[in-house]
Design an enzyme around this catalytic site. Structure first.
Site, PDB file in Angstrom:
ATOM      1  N   SER A  85      -9.370   1.615   3.370  1.00 21.50           N
ATOM      2  CA  SER A  85      -8.608   2.426   2.435  1.00 21.50           C
ATOM      3  C   SER A  85      -7.613   1.623   1.600  1.00 21.50           C
ATOM      4  CB  SER A  85      -7.861   3.529   3.202  1.00 21.50           C
ATOM      5  OG  SER A  85      -6.910   2.970   4.111  1.00 21.50           O
ATOM      6  N   SER A 141      -9.518  -0.752   7.366  1.00 22.66           N
ATOM      7  CA  SER A 141      -8.966  -0.630   6.025  1.00 22.66           C
ATOM      8  C   SER A 141      -8.316  -1.878   5.454  1.00 22.66           C
ATOM      9  CB  SER A 141      -7.957   0.525   5.977  1.00 22.66           C
ATOM     10  OG  SER A 141      -8.624   1.754   6.157  1.00 22.66           O
ATOM     11  N   LYS A 197       0.852  -1.191   0.000  1.00 23.71           N
ATOM     12  CA  LYS A 197       0.000   0.000   0.000  1.00 23.71           C
ATOM     13  C   LYS A 197       0.887   1.239   0.000  1.00 23.71           C
ATOM     14  CE  LYS A 197      -3.792   1.934   2.831  1.00 23.71           C
ATOM     15  NZ  LYS A 197      -4.631   1.661   4.022  1.00 23.71           N
TER      16      LYS A 197
END
Length: 457
Positions: A158, A182, A80
């Site tokens: 996210s 997330s 990420k």
């Protein structure tokens, strides 16, 4: 070969690499080619081809000389875009950080997985500054949920690109962060496994924060066993601990009867309840209880605001008062600015209430595991959310509700696929435990996965 390398579990791919049936260089080349050719170019913000191939060549040399670093040797991993990658700017899903200084070193956990022999192949897209559970990003595009068959649906956030990358079969594992859900939300929406470790289980150096009181890390992958191996490597262990499936007979599972089922879609409830029936048939003990802290957490947020908003505003307050705010997603700006109204006495009151509620719930739950749907609904279509801010905020709140309870109470949690709901979209069962019981949770999740996941494993 029936599966591409990226579509395999770590266990499947590791057997090929360790046996010599596949070489890390050819695996990495194939994975990079698959990423570059994929129809959805919003999943990754950057491919790390030069670095990945250099790491793959080093991995191949180790294997050929009998110096394998273990089961993760030669396995591709995506990161990420909150994790520092040496020589690259960490953009956190925002265009305002495109010109930020490049990282001088890898994040600590990036270095740890590199030491385990893993190959960093790319950086995955995300909600800007990790501040949304939906995964919509106006700067780098919104990854489409690979499980959506009727129309483009959100991947969850996210860690949106991380969830989509694994679900699309591009990589066997991606590493995400989880402040309010997330990791577990995109895992549930995409029909994969997501493990949120206890906060503080891994070193946080080089990870761009959202709210340090809540931020935690973990993998999105295909199986709980894969998560166990990644967990060990992220902690710098040279070998994974002997975590084995435990008997479901006598497994004590608590199912809350307040908050988490409010407004839940019928298909989600049906998939969850069917999973419970299977677990009970295998000997699990399931009790329905009220957890008063759940209602009190929502009341605290209504009275003072949320902890994540307070800390996100403190982090971004200068950015929000300057010209950079005009370059940010207006929905992220609007949500973050709510933290301006949270006073220092309010913030202290939230922290004090949190400490009390954690102690109360720990006494109530003890060594039991807590189970409920990861999200109360399946992944909704993207278009309506992009067009209607009111719908965006309402859906975001509902999407985050179940998972954020665990962050506030400092739980660890594993979301495991447990069937499908509306539009044949995946549903996740969230199994959680109090802080520090990660090994027990992973062992229980191995057993639960074997019963409920079916063909999704």
């Amino acid at each position: 070969m029936t599966k591409s390398f990226g579509a395999m579990s770590i266990a499947q791919l590791s057997v090929l690499i360790q046996s010599g049936a596949a070489d890390p260089v050819s695996v990495t080349e194939a994975v990079l080619d698959g990423m570059a050719a994929h129809s959805d170019q919003s999943i990754f913000t950057e491919l790390l081809a030069d670095r990945a191939l250099a790491e793959a060549r080093a991995s191949s040399a180790r294997l050929k000389s009998g110096r394998s670093r273990g089961l993760l040797e030669g396995i591709p991993v995506a990161w990420k875009d909150l994790f520092d990658i040496k020589g690259r700017a960490t953009t956190a899903g925002s265009k305002v950080l495109r010109s930020a200084s490049v990282a001088e070193d890898d994040a600590a956990v990036v270095s740890a997985l590199g030491q385990a022999g893993m190959i960093a192949v790319g950086r995955t897209n995300m909600s800007e500054f990790a501040f949304s559970g939906l995964g919509i990003n106006p700067h780098y595009g919104t990854p489409h949920n690979p499980r959506g068959k009727d129309e483009p649906r959100i991947p969850g956030g996210s860690s949106s690109g991380a969830g989509a990358a694994v679900a699309a079969g591009l990589v066997p594992v991606a590493i995400g962060t989880d402040t309010g859900g997330s990791i577990r939300i995109p895992a549930a929406f995409n029909g994969i496994v997501g493990y949120k470790a206890t906060r503080g289980r891994y070193p946080m150096g080089g990870v761009f924060p959202l709210a340090k009181s809540l931020d935690s890390l973990g993998p999105l992958c295909r199986t709980v066993q894969d998560a166990i191996w990644i967990d060990a490597a992220m902690r710098g262990l040279t070998a994974a601990p002997a975590i084995a499936p435990r008997s479901l007979r006598g497994l004590d599972v608590v199912v809350p009867d307040n908050v988490v089922f409010d407004g839940a879609e019928a298909g989600v409830v049906a998939a969850f309840e069917q999973s419970l029936e299977w677990l009970i048939a295998e000997g699990a003990s399931v009790s329905r209880v009220t957890i008063p802290a759940f209602d009190e957490i929502l009341a605290l947020m209504g009275k003072y605001g949320s902890l994540v908003t307070a800390e996100a505003f403190a982090l971004h307050r200068e950015r929000l008062s300057g010209p950079e705010a005009d370059q940010m997603d207006h929905r992220v700006v609007q949500r973050t600015r709510l933290g301006q109204t949270i006073t220092m006495p309010d913030y202290i009151a939230i922290l004090e209430a949190r400490e009390r509620l954690i102690a109360e719930v720990n006494r109530l739950v003890g060594d039991s595991f807590i189970a409920y749907p990861s999200v109360a609904h399946v992944a909704p279509p993207i278009a309506a959310l992009e067009a209607d801010d009111d719908l965006f905020f309402a859906t975001n709140g509902k999407t985050l509700r179940n998972t954020m309870l665990g962050n506030f109470l400092d739980w660890c949690g594993v979301s495991t696929p447990c069937g499908t709901g509306d539009a044949d979209m995946p549903v996740g069962l969230l199994l959680s435990a109090i802080a520090g019981r990660d090994e027990a949770l992973l062992a229980a999740s191995l057993s639960v996965e074997a019963i409920i996941a079916g063909d999704s494993v």
